[in-house]
Design a protein around this motif. Structure first.
Motif, short mmCIF file in Angstrom:
data_model
loop_
_atom_site.label_atom_id
_atom_site.label_comp_id
_atom_site.label_asym_id
_atom_site.label_seq_id
_atom_site.Cartn_x
_atom_site.Cartn_y
_atom_site.Cartn_z
N MET A 190 46.10 83.11 38.78
CA MET A 190 45.85 83.81 40.03
C MET A 190 45.91 85.32 39.83
O MET A 190 45.16 86.07 40.46
N THR A 191 46.80 85.77 38.95
CA THR A 191 46.90 87.20 38.66
C THR A 191 45.61 87.71 38.03
O THR A 191 45.04 88.72 38.44
N ALA A 192 45.15 86.98 37.01
CA ALA A 192 43.92 87.38 36.32
C ALA A 192 42.70 87.31 37.23
O ALA A 192 41.76 88.10 37.09
N GLU A 193 42.72 86.37 38.18
CA GLU A 193 41.58 86.18 39.08
C GLU A 193 41.70 86.99 40.37
O GLU A 193 40.90 86.83 41.29
N LYS A 194 42.72 87.85 40.43
CA LYS A 194 42.92 88.74 41.58
C LYS A 194 43.12 87.97 42.89
O LYS A 194 42.65 88.40 43.95
N LYS A 195 43.82 86.84 42.80
CA LYS A 195 44.16 86.08 44.00
C LYS A 195 45.56 86.48 44.48
O LYS A 195 46.33 87.10 43.75
N ASP A 196 45.88 86.06 45.68
CA ASP A 196 47.16 86.42 46.28
C ASP A 196 48.25 85.47 45.79
O ASP A 196 48.23 84.28 46.10
N TRP A 197 49.22 86.00 45.06
CA TRP A 197 50.31 85.17 44.53
C TRP A 197 51.67 85.80 44.80
O TRP A 197 52.70 85.32 44.33
N LYS A 198 51.70 86.84 45.59
CA LYS A 198 52.93 87.61 45.80
C LYS A 198 54.07 86.75 46.33
O LYS A 198 55.24 86.94 45.97
N ALA A 199 53.75 85.78 47.19
CA ALA A 199 54.79 84.96 47.81
C ALA A 199 55.41 83.94 46.87
O ALA A 199 56.41 83.31 47.21
N LEU A 200 54.86 83.78 45.68
CA LEU A 200 55.32 82.73 44.78
C LEU A 200 56.48 83.15 43.88
O LEU A 200 57.12 82.31 43.27
N VAL A 201 56.74 84.45 43.81
CA VAL A 201 57.79 84.96 42.94
C VAL A 201 58.71 85.88 43.73
O VAL A 201 58.31 86.41 44.77
N PRO A 202 59.93 86.11 43.25
CA PRO A 202 60.79 87.09 43.91
C PRO A 202 60.11 88.46 43.92
O PRO A 202 59.34 88.80 43.02
N ALA A 203 60.41 89.27 44.93
CA ALA A 203 59.76 90.57 45.09
C ALA A 203 59.93 91.45 43.86
O ALA A 203 59.00 92.16 43.44
N SER A 204 61.11 91.42 43.26
CA SER A 204 61.37 92.26 42.09
C SER A 204 60.54 91.83 40.90
O SER A 204 60.17 92.67 40.06
N VAL A 205 60.24 90.53 40.79
CA VAL A 205 59.39 90.04 39.71
C VAL A 205 57.94 90.46 39.94
O VAL A 205 57.24 90.88 39.01
N TYR A 206 57.50 90.36 41.19
CA TYR A 206 56.15 90.82 41.52
C TYR A 206 55.98 92.30 41.17
O TYR A 206 54.99 92.70 40.54
N GLU A 207 56.96 93.11 41.54
CA GLU A 207 56.88 94.55 41.25
C GLU A 207 56.83 94.81 39.76
O GLU A 207 56.09 95.69 39.29
N TYR A 208 57.58 94.05 39.00
CA TYR A 208 57.61 94.24 37.55
C TYR A 208 56.25 93.90 36.92
O TYR A 208 55.75 94.62 36.06
N ILE A 209 55.67 92.78 37.36
CA ILE A 209 54.37 92.37 36.83
C ILE A 209 53.31 93.42 37.15
O ILE A 209 52.49 93.77 36.29
N VAL A 210 53.36 93.96 38.36
CA VAL A 210 52.40 94.99 38.76
C VAL A 210 52.60 96.26 37.94
O VAL A 210 51.64 96.85 37.43
N GLN A 211 53.85 96.69 37.81
CA GLN A 211 54.14 97.92 37.08
C GLN A 211 53.74 97.81 35.61
O GLN A 211 53.19 98.76 35.03
N ARG A 212 53.99 96.64 35.02
CA ARG A 212 53.71 96.45 33.60
C ARG A 212 52.29 95.95 33.34
O ARG A 212 51.87 95.82 32.21
N LYS A 213 51.58 95.64 34.44
CA LYS A 213 50.21 95.12 34.34
C LYS A 213 50.15 93.88 33.44
O LYS A 213 49.30 93.76 32.56
N LEU A 214 51.06 92.94 33.71
CA LEU A 214 51.12 91.70 32.93
C LEU A 214 50.07 90.71 33.42
O LEU A 214 49.62 90.78 34.57
N TYR A 215 49.72 89.78 32.54
CA TYR A 215 48.83 88.66 32.85
C TYR A 215 47.46 89.12 33.36
O TYR A 215 46.85 88.45 34.19
N GLY A 216 47.01 90.25 32.89
CA GLY A 216 45.69 90.72 33.28
C GLY A 216 45.64 91.38 34.64
O GLY A 216 44.55 91.53 35.21
N PHE A 217 46.81 91.77 35.17
CA PHE A 217 46.82 92.40 36.49
C PHE A 217 46.06 93.72 36.45
O PHE A 217 46.24 94.53 35.54
#
Length: 224
Positions: A196-223
């Protein structure tokens, strides 16, 4: 002390992991649950997109945000060379917690792993040494989402959580002694989140907020 472990790649950790651990602790009275990230999962290739350091940091943030004082991280498998075999981890923990353990170590696994448990290293011995706590997991990490994906509202924190029934693998009911966890679950997997991250779908609700922020900041999984 009643001790249980929940192992996995945590690539990334998501709310389903946290729910499973909490309900195992609640139902069977575990005073400590160790989240143990695997270095080299023996039966699958660790997906790219996040380093060991990333996975460990996301787990730290998730547990800190969740705030359950029964939850801890143990990085013994990340420090160990070679494949991450659960039987080796159980031996290690028995030695480190010698004299403090009450009963067997609880091994929390999802029903998505039940069919392949017989392929685990020393599976029969592991089933004797640990109390297997079998919870319901709706997806395997290698399964694909249904066409069109799934509802983030349903997959995150559903208003009416699904109730686990019989836990079976490909061959029917899990054939080894185990404690059945009557858990509620959210229909999410780490693989689904990566896709979902790579396909630019909405997945924010599936992880804790701090994990979402980390993935976005680090641009993990093709974000992007």
């Amino acid at each position: 002390m009643k001790l249980a472990i929940l192992g996995g790649s945590f690539n990334p950790v998501h709310k389903g992991h946290l729910f499973l651990a909490k309900q195992a602790a609640d139902e069977y009275g575990y005073e400590r649950v160790l989240f143990i990230p695997a270095r080299e999962p023996p039966h699958k290739t660790l997906a790219s997109g996040a380093s060991d350091t990333d996975r460990l940091e996301m787990l730290k943030r998730a547990l800190n945000e969740y705030g359950d004082n029964r939850f801890f991280i143990d990085d013994c498998e990340l420090k160990r060379s070679g494949p991450s075999y659960t039987i080796d981890t159980v031996y290690d923990l028995e030695a480190r917690y010698a004299g403090a353990l009450e009963g067997k170590i609880g091994l929390i696994i999802g029903s998505d792993l039940a069919a392949d448990f017989g392929k685990w290293k020393n599976a029969d011995l592991l089933a004797e040494k640990a109390d297997i706590v079998l919870g319901c997991r709706p997806l395997r990490d290698d399964e694909k989402l249904p066409e069109g994906g799934f509802s983030v509202a349903e997959a995150g924190v559903p208003d009416k959580p699904h109730r686990a029934g019989e836990h079976s693998g490909a061959g029917g009911t899990f054939p080894r002694p185990h404690l059945q966890l009557h858990n509620e679950f959210c229909a999410v997997s780490s693989a689904a989140i990566r896709r979902m991250t790579a396909e630019k779908k909405d997945w924010k609700a599936l992880v804790p907020a701090s994990v979402y922020e980390y993935i976005v900041q680090r641009k993990l999984y093709g974000f992007k």
